[in-house]
Design a protein around this motif. Structure first.
Motif, mmCIF file in Angstrom:
data_model
loop_
_atom_site.group_PDB
_atom_site.id
_atom_site.type_symbol
_atom_site.label_atom_id
_atom_site.label_comp_id
_atom_site.label_asym_id
_atom_site.label_seq_id
_atom_site.Cartn_x
_atom_site.Cartn_y
_atom_site.Cartn_z
ATOM 1 N N ALA A 170 -0.888 -1.954 7.006
ATOM 2 C CA ALA A 170 -0.088 -1.042 6.596
ATOM 3 C C ALA A 170 0.960 -0.622 7.639
ATOM 4 O O ALA A 170 2.036 -0.278 7.245
ATOM 5 C CB ALA A 170 -0.811 0.216 6.212
ATOM 6 N N VAL A 171 0.435 -0.477 9.023
ATOM 7 C CA VAL A 171 1.324 -0.027 9.961
ATOM 8 C C VAL A 171 2.494 -0.926 9.938
ATOM 9 O O VAL A 171 3.690 -0.882 10.268
ATOM 10 C CB VAL A 171 0.658 0.124 11.294
ATOM 11 N N LEU A 172 2.143 -2.531 10.106
ATOM 12 C CA LEU A 172 3.122 -3.486 9.944
ATOM 13 C C LEU A 172 4.032 -3.255 8.978
ATOM 14 O O LEU A 172 5.276 -3.545 9.212
ATOM 15 C CB LEU A 172 2.301 -4.879 10.149
ATOM 16 N N THR A 199 0.722 -1.151 0.159
ATOM 17 C CA THR A 199 0.149 0.015 -0.132
ATOM 18 C C THR A 199 0.632 1.351 0.166
ATOM 19 O O THR A 199 2.136 1.271 0.094
ATOM 20 C CB THR A 199 -0.950 0.126 1.274
ATOM 21 N N THR A 200 0.159 2.592 0.061
ATOM 22 C CA THR A 200 0.848 3.400 -0.156
ATOM 23 C C THR A 200 1.688 3.710 1.198
ATOM 24 O O THR A 200 1.067 3.777 2.276
ATOM 25 C CB THR A 200 0.014 4.868 -0.408
ATOM 26 N N PRO A 201 2.944 3.939 1.554
ATOM 27 C CA PRO A 201 3.701 4.103 2.724
ATOM 28 C C PRO A 201 3.016 5.218 3.472
ATOM 29 O O PRO A 201 2.742 6.356 3.045
ATOM 30 C CB PRO A 201 5.087 4.224 2.316
ATOM 31 N N PHE A 202 2.813 4.927 4.913
ATOM 32 C CA PHE A 202 2.560 6.152 5.853
ATOM 33 C C PHE A 202 3.550 7.058 5.940
ATOM 34 O O PHE A 202 4.745 6.780 6.070
ATOM 35 C CB PHE A 202 1.990 5.609 7.100
ATOM 36 N N ALA A 203 3.252 8.283 5.891
ATOM 37 C CA ALA A 203 4.110 9.323 6.178
ATOM 38 C C ALA A 203 4.574 9.298 7.631
ATOM 39 O O ALA A 203 3.765 8.717 8.485
ATOM 40 C CB ALA A 203 3.674 10.859 5.969
ATOM 41 N N ALA A 204 5.747 9.854 8.058
ATOM 42 C CA ALA A 204 6.259 9.872 9.389
ATOM 43 C C ALA A 204 5.180 10.264 10.517
ATOM 44 O O ALA A 204 5.042 9.787 11.334
ATOM 45 C CB ALA A 204 7.542 10.568 9.731
ATOM 46 N N ASP A 205 4.629 11.387 10.199
ATOM 47 C CA ASP A 205 3.637 12.198 11.141
ATOM 48 C C ASP A 205 2.316 11.289 11.181
ATOM 49 O O ASP A 205 1.646 11.258 12.076
ATOM 50 C CB ASP A 205 3.399 13.474 10.505
ATOM 51 N N LEU A 242 2.531 7.856 10.977
ATOM 52 C CA LEU A 242 2.593 6.789 11.990
ATOM 53 C C LEU A 242 2.780 7.314 13.532
ATOM 54 O O LEU A 242 2.258 6.751 14.342
ATOM 55 C CB LEU A 242 4.238 6.213 11.687
ATOM 56 N N ASP A 243 3.330 8.476 13.604
ATOM 57 C CA ASP A 243 3.321 9.176 15.213
ATOM 58 C C ASP A 243 1.898 9.268 15.244
ATOM 59 O O ASP A 243 1.813 9.079 16.452
ATOM 60 C CB ASP A 243 4.027 10.383 14.932
#
Length: 297
Positions: free
Chosen positions: A86-88, A4-10, A12-13
């Protein structure tokens, strides 16, 4: 593998703040267990979008907006597990999407369609993958992932589970997740017990059955739409909301509110007023009910 589209750092935070996770963000078994449990405790299961005639979006940005940044909503299995997968992936774990038949109370597994989403997670350095699932809306849900191993009992977060094989037609092995209905284990404790008997304190109940055939995001777009819009789907006809409490489990199924406690006591009452139902979801489930939602028949 899930992609999937990677999460941006913010993003994930924001997710880790939402679930209250302050631990490490490593691709290992300890992080997987901790984040799985934190997610299960923090984000409720709810079907309020299908109940008001809306098909929930599975787009990553929409899941972040609803389940994470809103802070007062939850979702059902496709939303929870799509977000969790997606988080994993962002943590460096390998994820395969699975689809299961929910078989609680079924006489024959084949009578139930494949409508539940679960995850198979590959952890670097571990000898076998794990079954992970933060979106099963039932008291028998996993709170921590379990290794894909047959006939071994696993205890985690006060619940007992095992995986067994069942006969079926088809070339792939059929796995069945079972939960124990008797006394509960303690958090973090793991034990072994043969699946053929020798249990003295309760019964095992099948929760869902699955094979290891991988599914794709496009498959869930179809299944999600079907479950949200089919007039025979229970998710479009009555409120079904659950959350963990410090002492057990809270469930609203239509007008029936059930409180289950760790000592085995169960309290039930029927809600008869729409305003009361909204207050219960607000105060006890931490959910802000969207406008246009009717909770009681």
């Amino acid at each position: 593998m899930f992609e999937t589209t990677p999460f941006a750092a913010d993003e994930l935070d924001s997710y880790f703040r939402r679930i209250g996770w302050e631990g490490d963000r490593r691709a290992d078994a300890e992080t997987l267990r901790g984040v799985h449990l934190a997610h299960s405790r923090a984000i409720p299961f709810e079907n309020l979008d299908p109940l008001r005639g809306t098909v929930p979006s599975l787009a990553p940005s929409d899941l972040i907006a609803k389940l994470v940044r809103d802070g007062r909503r939850g979702g059902y299995c496709y939303e929870h597990n799509t977000l969790f997968a997606a988080v994993l992936e962002a943590l460096g774990l390998g994820v395969t999407l699975l689809t299961a038949r929910v078989v609680v109370g079924a006489q024959r597994f084949e009578e139930r369609p494949r409508t539940h989403m679960a995850l198979l997670v590959d952890v670097p350095g571990e000898p076998r993958p794990c079954l992970a699932d933060v979106g099963f809306g039932a008291p028998g849900a996993l709170l921590e992932p379990v290794p894909l191993t047959a006939d071994v009992e696993f205890r985690g977060a006060g619940r007992r589970h095992r995986l067994v094989h069942a006969p079926h037609r088809g070339p792939l092995e059929l796995w069945v997740l079972e939960t124990h209905l008797g006394t509960r284990g303690t958090r973090g404790e793991q034990g072994e017990q043969g699946a053929s008997g020798e249990d003295r304190d309760g019964d095992w109940q099948a929760q869902y059955a699955f094979t290891l055939e991988p599914f794709e995001r496009s498959d869930y777009e179809v299944i999600n739409w079907h479950i949200a819009t089919n007039p025979r789907s229970p998710f479009g006809s009555r409120a079904y909301v659950q959350r963990l409490t410090p002492d057990g489990h809270l469930l609203l199924n239509g007008p029936l509110l059930t409180e289950s406690h760790a000592d085995g006591t169960v309290k039930q009452r029927e809600l008869t007023d729409e305003a009361e139902a909204r207050r219960v979801l607000d105060e006890e489930f931490g959910i802000a009910v969207p406008d246009g939602t009717r909770l009681l028949p």
